[in-house]
Design a protein around this motif. Structure first.
Motif, PDB file in Angstrom:
ATOM      1  N   PHE A 189      31.006 -18.300  31.279  1.00 53.37           N
ATOM      2  CA  PHE A 189      31.876 -17.299  31.887  1.00 53.37           C
ATOM      3  C   PHE A 189      31.512 -15.901  31.423  1.00 53.37           C
ATOM      4  CE2 PHE A 189      34.609 -21.102  31.557  1.00 53.37           C
ATOM      5  CZ  PHE A 189      34.786 -21.313  32.918  1.00 53.37           C
ATOM      6  N   GLU A 200      33.455 -13.329  33.054  1.00 51.40           N
ATOM      7  CA  GLU A 200      34.748 -12.679  33.264  1.00 51.40           C
ATOM      8  C   GLU A 200      35.688 -13.705  33.891  1.00 51.40           C
ATOM      9  OE1 GLU A 200      36.634  -8.731  33.149  1.00 51.40           O
ATOM     10  OE2 GLU A 200      34.481  -8.963  32.970  1.00 51.40           O
ATOM     11  N   VAL A 201      36.926 -13.735  33.410  1.00 48.04           N
ATOM     12  CA  VAL A 201      37.977 -14.572  33.996  1.00 48.04           C
ATOM     13  C   VAL A 201      39.183 -13.659  34.163  1.00 48.04           C
ATOM     14  CG1 VAL A 201      39.541 -16.502  33.594  1.00 48.04           C
ATOM     15  CG2 VAL A 201      37.141 -16.695  32.924  1.00 48.04           C
ATOM     16  N   GLN A 202      39.598 -13.416  35.388  1.00 47.22           N
ATOM     17  CA  GLN A 202      40.743 -12.523  35.625  1.00 47.22           C
ATOM     18  C   GLN A 202      41.760 -13.230  36.491  1.00 47.22           C
ATOM     19  OE1 GLN A 202      39.657  -8.716  37.207  1.00 47.22           O
ATOM     20  NE2 GLN A 202      38.943  -7.997  35.222  1.00 47.22           N
ATOM     21  N   GLY A 203      42.759 -13.797  35.835  1.00 45.03           N
ATOM     22  CA  GLY A 203      43.783 -14.511  36.592  1.00 45.03           C
ATOM     23  C   GLY A 203      45.087 -13.746  36.586  1.00 45.03           C
ATOM     24  N   VAL A 243      45.654 -13.369  32.664  1.00 45.57           N
ATOM     25  CA  VAL A 243      44.617 -13.748  31.697  1.00 45.57           C
ATOM     26  C   VAL A 243      43.384 -12.940  32.057  1.00 45.57           C
ATOM     27  CG1 VAL A 243      43.106 -15.615  30.921  1.00 45.57           C
ATOM     28  CG2 VAL A 243      45.509 -16.090  31.389  1.00 45.57           C
ATOM     29  N   GLN A 244      42.957 -12.048  31.185  1.00 41.86           N
ATOM     30  CA  GLN A 244      41.795 -11.219  31.486  1.00 41.86           C
ATOM     31  C   GLN A 244      40.789 -11.341  30.362  1.00 41.86           C
ATOM     32  OE1 GLN A 244      42.739  -7.148  32.340  1.00 41.86           O
ATOM     33  NE2 GLN A 244      43.443  -7.662  34.396  1.00 41.86           N
ATOM     34  N   GLY A 245      39.797 -12.204  30.570  1.00 41.50           N
ATOM     35  CA  GLY A 245      38.784 -12.402  29.541  1.00 41.50           C
ATOM     36  C   GLY A 245      37.465 -11.805  29.958  1.00 41.50           C
ATOM     37  N   THR A 246      36.812 -11.097  29.061  1.00 46.76           N
ATOM     38  CA  THR A 246      35.571 -10.412  29.364  1.00 46.76           C
ATOM     39  C   THR A 246      34.551 -10.688  28.272  1.00 46.76           C
ATOM     40  OG1 THR A 246      36.769  -8.610  30.422  1.00 46.76           O
ATOM     41  CG2 THR A 246      34.547  -8.128  29.664  1.00 46.76           C
ATOM     42  N   PHE A 282      31.008 -16.802  27.465  1.00 44.72           N
ATOM     43  CA  PHE A 282      31.787 -17.779  26.694  1.00 44.72           C
ATOM     44  C   PHE A 282      31.972 -19.059  27.498  1.00 44.72           C
ATOM     45  CE2 PHE A 282      35.702 -16.810  29.046  1.00 44.72           C
ATOM     46  CZ  PHE A 282      35.472 -15.520  29.476  1.00 44.72           C
TER      47      PHE A 282
END
Lengths: 252, 252, 252, 252, 252, 252
Positions: C209, C211-214, E212-215, E221
Motif C-alpha cells: 500500500f 495510500e489508504v484513504q477511507g 482512515v488516512q494512511g500514507t 506498507f
C-alpha cells in the motif's frame, strides 16, 4: 469527418499549397454529458468545444425575454511544446486568454438570435488539448457545431419551441498571414512565428465578415496585402462552412 | 495644439461631417517628472499618456542587446458617465483592459527599433481621465508623443547614442464605424453604441497598417463597407500624424 | 488496450459483479509533444495524463543531486453532468483539487528513486475530460504510464543514464466503497453518491500500500468492512498493474 | 483660483517661510460627467477629486433612512518620480492606499449629516496625477469641493430636498512636520523624507479637529513640539477653508 | 484535565511507550464570547478550537429543514519552529490547509444529526497556536468539545429543542505511524518526520472508523503493519473519548 | 504579572475610574519555540505576540549593514463577539489590518537602533485571540516584551554582540477617548463604540510620543480635549512601562 484537398506543388513546411487548409476533422458529440460537444482538429491542433445549455440568464438580462451566449477559452498546460503554468495556479487569467474568450463569444453571438433563444444561456467552453497554431479560429469553428447541437437539444428537452429560429447563419474562422512575403492560409505554429502579418478572420456561412483582426508582427502591411489575405480567408471559411454543414447533417 | 476642419453640412450628433475628426488637442509635457508625457484630448475624451524610461530589460531579454517597450491602459473610475469599480479593488484586471494594453504595446513597438534602443525599457501608461469614445486610439496617438519625448530624454541623459535611430516611423490610430448604414470617422460615445460595425485602425506615418480590428456589433459587413472604413481611417490618421509632427516640432 | 472480465450475475447499475472493474482503456502517446502522455478511460471517466520532463529542480532542491516529481489535477468545466465554473476564473483553486493533486504527487513519488532521477523534474498533469467517478484513481493509474514514458524519453534525449533505475515499481489506484451494505470495486458516479463508505487505495505493482484513504460518508465502518474493501482494492490494482504492463510493453 | 502669500525671509527648499502654504489651485468642475469634480494642486502635487452621487445605499444601510459617503484614493503609476507598479496589476491594494482611503472617507463624513442625505450614496475618488508630498491632505481638501458640488447637483436633479442641510461644515487638511528641528507647514516631498516628525491634521471650517495623525519618523516628539505643529496646521487649514469658500462662491 | 499513563520502559524520544499518548489537556470555555471553545494540548501541540452557532444555513441548504457544520483550520505564523508566511498575506490558502479543514468538517459531521440541528449552522475554527505534531487530530478531538458546548448553548438560548438529539456519538482522532519499523501512537514532530508510514485515524466514541488516512512516506506498507497501526489508534481514541467525556462532565 | 489600582468612585461600565487601566497581565515566553513571545491581556482582550529573529534582511536592505523590524497583526475569526470571516479565505487583507500592522511596525522601530541590530530581521506577529477593545495598543505593548526577549536570545545564540545597544528605549501604547463628554483611559469595547473621539497614543519609556492618532468619530474635538486625552495616555503608558519593566526583570 475530414476535408482533404490535393497538394500539387506546395512548398510550405508541410507541403501544403498557399491556399490549402490543413486536414480538418470534427468529431461531434465527443462527450456524453454536454448538451453539445465537438472535438475539432486542424492538423495537430486539437480543441474540445462544449456547449452547456441552462435555463435562465445572468442577472443583468433578467426579465428581458432575451438569452445569452458566452464563451471561455483555455489551454491545457501541456498543450504546447513546453509546459505553461496553469492560470488557476497563477490565480489570474492572462490577457491573451481573456482576449480570445471575448472573440469567441462575440463571433458566436453574431449568428444567434438572442430573442429567439428566450431567457436561456448557452455557455461555450473551448479547451485546447494540443496547440499547433490556429487554436482560436479552430475554437470558433468547433464551437459552432457544439452550439448547434445544444440548440437542437434544447428544442427536444426544454420549453424552447422547435420552430424557434435561434441560429441565423453558421460561422467559422481561419487564420491567414504573410510569411516570407507570401500570403498563406491556415498557419501552423512554425509558420505563425515567422509571419510578418497575422490575421484572424471570422466569416458567416453566407460570406460576410464578423471579425477581421490583422496585426503587423514585423513590417506594416498595405491595402493590397490586406486584400490578398481577405481573399484567402474567405475561401478557407467557405470550405469550413461546408465541413460544418456535412458534420451537422450527419454525413461526416 | 488643435486640429480643426470646417463643418459644411454635417448631420452627426455634434454636427461633424462623416470624415471629420473631433477637435484634437495634445499637451506635451503635462507632467513634470516623467521622461515623456502628453495629455491628449479628442473632444471630451481625455487620456494622460506617460513614457517611463529605465535602464535594463525584463529577465527574458537580458543579454539580448535589445530593448523593450510595453504599455498599460486603465480608466479612472469616474472617467465614464456612471462610475465603474476600480480594477485594483476588484483584485483583477478585466479582459477589455488587458486587450487594449496589449494593442497599445504592439502598436508602439511597430515603430521602434528595439535593437537601436539597446537594453533599455520604455513603459507606457495610458490613463483615461475622461471617456467619450475612442479612448484606445487616443491612447496610441498620445503615447507616440510621450514615447518620442522619452527617447529624446534618454539621448540627453543616458548612454543611448544621440545618433541612434530608435523611432523608425510615427504611429497614430483612429476608430471608424458604420452607423445607420453610413461610414463615420472618429466615433464619439453616443455613435459608438449605435454602430453596426466598429473598427480600430492603427496606421504609421508613412501610411501602412499596423493593426486593423473590425468587429460586427450588429449585422456582419462586406468587402465594400470594409473598404470605405479603411479609406476614412487612412485619412484620419494622416491628419493625426500631422498634429503629432507639429506638436513634436514645438509648433503646437 | 482494454481489460474485460465476464459478468455472470452482477446486479450493479451497469451489470458488473461487485469485484469487476469497468472497461479500462489506456491510449499511450495521445499527444504529440509531451515527453509522456496517456489518455486513460474507466468506462465514461476519461483523464488526459501528461508527463513533462525538464532539466533542473525547484530552488529548494538545488545542489541536492536529487530530482523532483509533482502533479496537478484539474477538471474541465463541462467534464461533469452540470457545468462547474473554472478555477482560473474564480481565481483560486479549491480544496478538493489541491487535495487530489497532492495525492497524485505522493503516489507517483512512491515508485520513483529521486536520486536516480538526478537534478531533473517531471511535472505530471492530469486533466479530467469527462468524469463518471474514480477520476483521481484513474489519474494515478494513467500518470504512471506517462511517467514511465517520460523517463524513457529522458534516457534517450538527455544526460539521464540509460541504466538509471529511476522507477522502482509500478503504481496504480482504484476506488472501492460500501453501497447498500455491499463492498464494491471501482464505483461509477451513481454508486459513489450512494456509498456509505468510500475508499481510495493506491497500490504498488508488488502489492504494497502507498495510500489508504477511507471515509465514512454515511455510517462509520468497522474492521471487517475495512478488510473487505482492502481485499477488493488489492485485486483491482493487480489487474490494473497488468494492463499498465501490457500497454508499456506495446501489447495494448 | 490660487492662494499666494508674500515670502519675506524663508529659507525652505523652495524659499517659503515655515508657515507658508505652497501655491494652492483648485479647478472646480474639471470633468464634464461627474456630479462633482475638482483638480486640486499644491505646487506640483496634483489630485483629481470626483464625487459620484447615486441613489440607494449599501446593503447594510438599507432601510435606515440614512445615506453613505465613502472614498477611494489611488496614485497613477507615474505620479511619482520613478514609476510604481499598478495595484490593479499586483492584484492587491497596498496598506498605504487602504489607510489613506479610510482617512479621506472618515474626514468627509465628519461634515456630512448622513440622515439629511437620505438613502443616497456619494462615492469620492481621489486620484493622484502627480505627487510631490501632501497628496492625502490635498485629496481631502479637494474632495470637499467635489462633495459640495455633488450635493448641489443632487438638490437640482434628484428627490433630495433643496433645503436639506447635508453639509454641516467645511473640512480641509494639511501636513506639518519637524525638519531639522524646525516646525514647517505643508511639506513638499524633499522636506517630507527628511522630517523627524510628520503630522497630518484635518480641521473643520469652524476650527475643530477631525483627525490628528502624528508619527515620529526619526526622534520621538514632546508636547511642546506637538503644540507648535498643531498651531501651524490650524493656521494652514484656516487659509484652505477660505480658498474652498472662494472657489465654491465662484470667485476663484 | 490531563490523561497520564505510567511509562515503564519506553524508549521514544520523550520516554513514552509505543502505545502511550502524550499528556493531553483540554481547557473548556477558554474564550468568553464563543458559544463553545476549548484549548486542547497534546504535549507542546496547542490548538484553540471554537464553535460558533448561528441561525440559518448556507443558501444551498435553505428550506431543507436541515443544518450544517463546517470547519476551518489554520496555523499562526510562529506556531512552528521557524516562521511560516501567513496565508492571508500570500492571498491564497494552501492545499494542506484546505485538506485538513475538510477532514475536520467531515469528521464532526459524522457525529451530528443535521436534521435534528434544524436550519442552524455551527462553524468550527481550529487555530494552531503551537505545533509539535498531531495538530489535525488534536483539532478534531478539541473541536468535538467545543461543538458539544455550542449545542448545549443553543438549547438554552435558541429555538433548538432541549430534547433534540443533535449529537449521535462523540468523535476523536489520533495519529499513528511506523518509525524505525516500529508502530507508535501519537507521533510528536521529531517522530513524524522520520516515520516511514503515517496514519491519521478518526474514531467514534463507540469505536467505529470515520476516517482512515494512511500514507507511505518512505517504504509502502503491508496488511500486517496496517493492522498494527489500527490497533494502536483504536486504543488511543478510546482513551481520548474518556478524556472528552470527563471534561464535558465537568470532572476535569 | 498584573497591575491593579484601587477603584474608589468609578462609574464606568466595569466600575473603573476614568484614569484607570483594566487589569493588565503579561505572560512572557508563552510559546516554547519563538525567540520571543508574550501573551498580553487587558481585561478580556488577549493578544499573542511573537518575535521571530532571522539572520539576513529583505532584498532592499542587503549590504546596508543595517537590520529590519516589521510586524503583522491579525485577529482569529472568533476573537470577536460574532464570528468574522478569515482574511485568508477572503483572499485579501482588509484596510484595518494593514493599517494596524503598519502602526505596530513603526512603533517598535522607534525604539530599535537598526544599525546596532546588524543585518538581521525581527518579525513581530500579533494575533488577537480575544478582542474587547484596545487590541492594537495591547499588541504594541506586548510586542515590546517579545522583541526584547528576541534581542536577548540573539545575543546568546547568534553573532549579535552581547554589548550591542539594540533597544534604545521601551515603548507602550494605550487608547483613550471621550465618552459622554468625559475623557477616559483604556476603553473597552462597549466604551469604544460610544466614544465621540477615539485616540491611540504610543509613548516611549522616557515619555516622548511615537505616534498620536486621534479621530473624531462623532463631534470634532478641540485643543482642550486633545490635551486631556494626552494627559491620560501619558499616565497610562507610564504605568505600562513599569509593568513591562517588571516582567522583563522577571519580577512578574
Amino acid at each position: 469527418m475530414s476535408s482533404s484537398t490535393p497538394t500539387p506543388d506546395g512548398d510550405r513546411v508541410d507541403g501544403r499549397t498557399p491556399d490549402q487548409l490543413r486536414e480538418v476533422r470534427i468529431t461531434r458529440g465527443w462527450l456524453d454529458q454536454a448538451e453539445g460537444s465537438a472535438l475539432i482538429e486542424f492538423g495537430r491542433t486539437r480543441v474540445l468545444c462544449t456547449a452547456s445549455f441552462s435555463e435562465g440568464v445572468p442577472r443583468w438580462k433578467k426579465g428581458s425575454g432575451s438569452g445569452w451566449v458566452t464563451a471561455e477559452y483555455a489551454m491545457l498546460p501541456r498543450a504546447t511544446n513546453t509546459r505553461s503554468p496553469r492560470e488557476s495556479v497563477k490565480g489570474r487569467i492572462g490577457g491573451r486568454t481573456h482576449e480570445i474568450s471575448r472573440l469567441i463569444g462575440r463571433s458566436l453571438r453574431a449568428v444567434i438570435d438572442l430573442d429567439a433563444l428566450g431567457e436561456n444561456t448557452i455557455q461555450l467552453d473551448c479547451d485546447v488539448l494540443q496547440a499547433d497554431g490556429g487554436t482560436r479560429t479552430a475554437a470558433i469553428t468547433g464551437a459552432y457545431v457544439a452550439l448547434a447541437d445544444a440548440v437542437s437539444w434544447a428544442k427536444r428537452h426544454t420549453d424552447l419551441p422547435a420552430a424557434a429560429e435561434v441560429l441565423t447563419d453558421s460561422v467559422s474562422a481561419i487564420s491567414v498571414g504573410i510569411v516570407d512575403g507570401r500570403p498563406l492560409l491556415d498557419l501552423e505554429y512554425r509558420e505563425d512565428v515567422e509571419a510578418e502579418t497575422d490575421m484572424n478572420v471570422v466569416v458567416t456561412g453566407s460570406g460576410s465578415f464578423v471579425e477581421v483582426q490583422g496585426t503587423a508582427e514585423g513590417a506594416p502591411f498595405d491595402r493590397t496585402e490586406l486584400g490578398a489575405l481577405l481573399d484567402l480567408a474567405t475561401g478557407g471559411c467557405a470550405e469550413l462552412a461546408r465541413v460544418q454543414g456535412d458534420v451537422l447533417a450527419g454525413q461526416a
